[in-house]
Design an enzyme around this catalytic site. Structure first.
Site, short mmCIF file in Angstrom:
data_model
loop_
_atom_site.label_atom_id
_atom_site.label_comp_id
_atom_site.label_asym_id
_atom_site.label_seq_id
_atom_site.Cartn_x
_atom_site.Cartn_y
_atom_site.Cartn_z
N HIS A 83 0.84 -1.20 0.00
CA HIS A 83 0.00 0.00 0.00
C HIS A 83 0.87 1.25 0.00
O HIS A 83 1.84 1.33 0.75
CB HIS A 83 -0.90 0.02 1.24
CG HIS A 83 -1.77 1.23 1.31
ND1 HIS A 83 -2.95 1.33 0.60
CD2 HIS A 83 -1.63 2.40 1.96
CE1 HIS A 83 -3.50 2.50 0.84
NE2 HIS A 83 -2.72 3.18 1.65
N ASP A 162 -15.23 3.22 7.26
CA ASP A 162 -14.16 4.11 6.81
C ASP A 162 -14.65 5.07 5.73
O ASP A 162 -14.32 6.25 5.73
CB ASP A 162 -12.95 3.30 6.30
CG ASP A 162 -11.89 4.20 5.72
OD1 ASP A 162 -11.33 5.03 6.48
OD2 ASP A 162 -11.64 4.15 4.50
N ARG A 169 -14.64 13.37 7.62
CA ARG A 169 -13.35 14.01 7.95
C ARG A 169 -12.96 15.03 6.90
O ARG A 169 -12.42 16.09 7.19
CB ARG A 169 -12.24 12.94 8.07
CG ARG A 169 -12.33 12.11 9.35
CD ARG A 169 -11.44 10.89 9.25
NE ARG A 169 -10.04 11.20 9.05
CZ ARG A 169 -9.16 10.40 8.43
NH1 ARG A 169 -9.55 9.23 7.96
NH2 ARG A 169 -7.92 10.76 8.28
N SER A 184 -7.65 4.27 9.29
CA SER A 184 -8.37 4.26 8.02
C SER A 184 -7.65 3.34 7.02
O SER A 184 -8.25 2.45 6.41
CB SER A 184 -8.45 5.70 7.48
OG SER A 184 -8.77 5.72 6.13
N LYS A 188 -8.69 -1.04 5.98
CA LYS A 188 -8.90 -1.54 4.61
C LYS A 188 -7.92 -2.66 4.28
O LYS A 188 -8.27 -3.66 3.66
CB LYS A 188 -8.74 -0.39 3.60
CG LYS A 188 -9.92 0.57 3.64
CD LYS A 188 -9.74 1.74 2.70
CE LYS A 188 -8.76 2.74 3.23
NZ LYS A 188 -9.04 4.13 3.03
N1 URA Z 1 -5.66 7.38 2.96
C1 URA Z 1 -6.66 6.71 3.58
O1 URA Z 1 -7.10 5.67 3.11
N2 URA Z 1 -7.15 7.23 4.72
C2 URA Z 1 -6.71 8.37 5.28
O2 URA Z 1 -7.19 8.76 6.31
C3 URA Z 1 -5.67 9.04 4.61
C4 URA Z 1 -5.16 8.52 3.45
#
Ligand code: URA
Length: 436
Positions: A83, A162, A169, A184, A188
């Site tokens: 990621h 999320d 947010r 967050s 995932k």
């Molecule tokens: N990428 C994400 O998936 N979440 C965040 O909060 C910031 C960057």
């Protein structure tokens, strides 16, 4: 009986929340029983008072289980995910996934779309004619067993908490918080089911984290969450002061990824791909150290096995694999403009964020989630930081189908370049690796 107002009060006063309180918030927010205004108040309290390691882990777990989780157990071997926290010109997945897969690491990956000045792998892959970024779960698993890799867009039912919280947010100035970002991202990654995770935490002007200290805090936090969840997790902190590689924009970046797999890629993207795939090979148990992983990565790259893997992956997902040999199959831009250097000297800076925005202006990126993108559009950098340039030489080229957009993009991009008289050192690409 738990009460949202009391939970907000506790956090406002700087107290730690319990796992039950965090779960109550997440499930109530997803099912609609907790309204936006209370969720926003709690997020702002978290923004100011922070979350400790245990709270961050519990928030991650609550979000991870807020929707479907992917079961990869029918795929043989140690599945490794990768990621990136996001950047400009970051086509790394399209290079590291085939390298790692060619080294025997099963890759079952979900990727995102671009928004604002950052790009997304799903959009990039869609520049390959007929390529399918959405597969049925069974097709996805079978393809990994058969071909060694599959990359699809994130399905709608993963981590709904999320999605809802991120949207909130985004409009309440609560994105920039370590615990919220880490939970967050990791919710995932954990829901996506791989056994090990390599994180590429970007640092610099074009990244969430603009300095090394903050990137390190975020990287440590994410490595801790992964470890607490029982997944081998490492994080590389890498340079994002200037765009990665030379191509920024969807089809342009896929072409650069292919060129890199042919051994003709820019130095920085080649180096990053080898380092990250070396980590994936190591975590996946095909090498007993990162160094050995790097050697294997170099081998599959130079032998052409990684390029072959990319071809079979494109074909398996319905795409035209001839794109690997014939770039005219990609969407091609009607127009092109060149930005010329106005003075002689060394390139000291190419601000990634400004180039990302300029690329968005050419049509390559989207300002809103619903916006259409021009897959042929984008920017090709002829010079990188440290290069010498003569007055009148081409600094960058702009591609796209809408001349007004190109002019707009070029105007923006001009601001990104700084040229100085003295020689400039090239930036260090890999700043630190955490969790090895
Ligand atoms: N990428 C994400 O998936 N979440 C965040 O909060 C910031 C960057």
């Amino acid at each position: 009986m738990l009460n949202m107002s009391e939970i907000i009060y506790k956090k406002r006063e700087g107290m730690a929340l319990t796992a039950e309180e965090i779960k109550f918030f997440i499930s109530g927010y997803v099912d609609g029983s907790i309204p936006d205004y209370q969720a926003a108040a709690l997020l702002m309290a978290i923004f100011f008072k922070g979350l400790n390691r245990e709270e961050t882990f519990q928030l991650t777990e609550a979000m991870r289980y807020s929707g479907d989780t992917i079961d990869l157990s029918t795929i043989k071997g140690v599945k490794v995910d990768k990621h990136s926290t996001g950047g400009v010109g970051d086509k790394t997945t399209l290079i590291v996934a085939p390298i790692a897969a060619a080294a025997g690491i099963p890759i079952a990956k979900m990727s995102g779309r671009g928004l604002g000045f950052t790009g997304g792998t799903v959009d990039k892959m869609e520049s390959i004619p007929n390529f399918r970024t959405s597969l049925e779960p069974e097709e996805f698993l079978n393809q990994v067993n058969k071909v060694g890799m599959a990359v699809i867009g994130q399905t709608a039912h993963i981590t709904p908490a999320d999605k809802k919280i991120y949207a909130l947010r985004d409009v309440t100035q609560t994105v920039d918080n370590f615990g919220l970002i880490a939970s967050s991202i990791m919710s995932k990654k954990l829901a996506a089911g791989s056994d090990a995770i390599v994180l590429d935490v970007k640092v610099g002007d074009g990244a969430f984290m603009e300095n090394l200290e903050n990137a390190q805090i975020l990287a440590n936090l994410m490595v801790d969450i992964g470890t607490d969840a029982g997944r081998r997790t490492v994080a590389a902190i890498t340079e994002m002061g200037q765009p990665l590689g030379k191509a920024v924009g969807n089809a342009l970046e896929v072409i650069e990824a292919i060129e890199t797999l042919k051994g003709n890629g820019p130095e920085d993207i080649t180096e990053l791909a080898i380092q990250l795939s070396g980590l994936m090979i190591y975590l996946g148990g095909k090498a007993d150290s990162h160094e050995k992983g790097i050697e294997i990565a170099k081998d599959v790259l130079t032998s052409g096995k990684a390029l072959e893997k990319l071809k079979s992956f494109i074909k398996a997902q319905g795409g035209d694999e001839k794109v690997v040999e014939d770039y005219s199959i990609f969407p091609t831009a009607k127009h092109n403009l060149k930005l010329l250097a106005e003075e002689t000297g060394y390139v000291a800076q190419i601000q990634a964020k400004t180039i990302g925005l300029a690329s968005q202006h050419t049509g390559a990126g989207r300002a809103t989630k619903e916006a259409e993108i021009d897959l042929s559009a984008g920017i090709y950098l002829h010079k990188k930081v440290g290069d010498f340039v003569k007055e009148g030489e081409v600094l960058a080229e702009f591609f796209g189908n809408d001349m007004a957009k190109l002019e707009n993009g070029m105007k923006e991009a001009r601001k990104a370049f700084t040229i100085v008289k003295e020689e400039v050192e090239r930036p260090v690409l890999i700043k630190k690796i955490i969790g090895l």
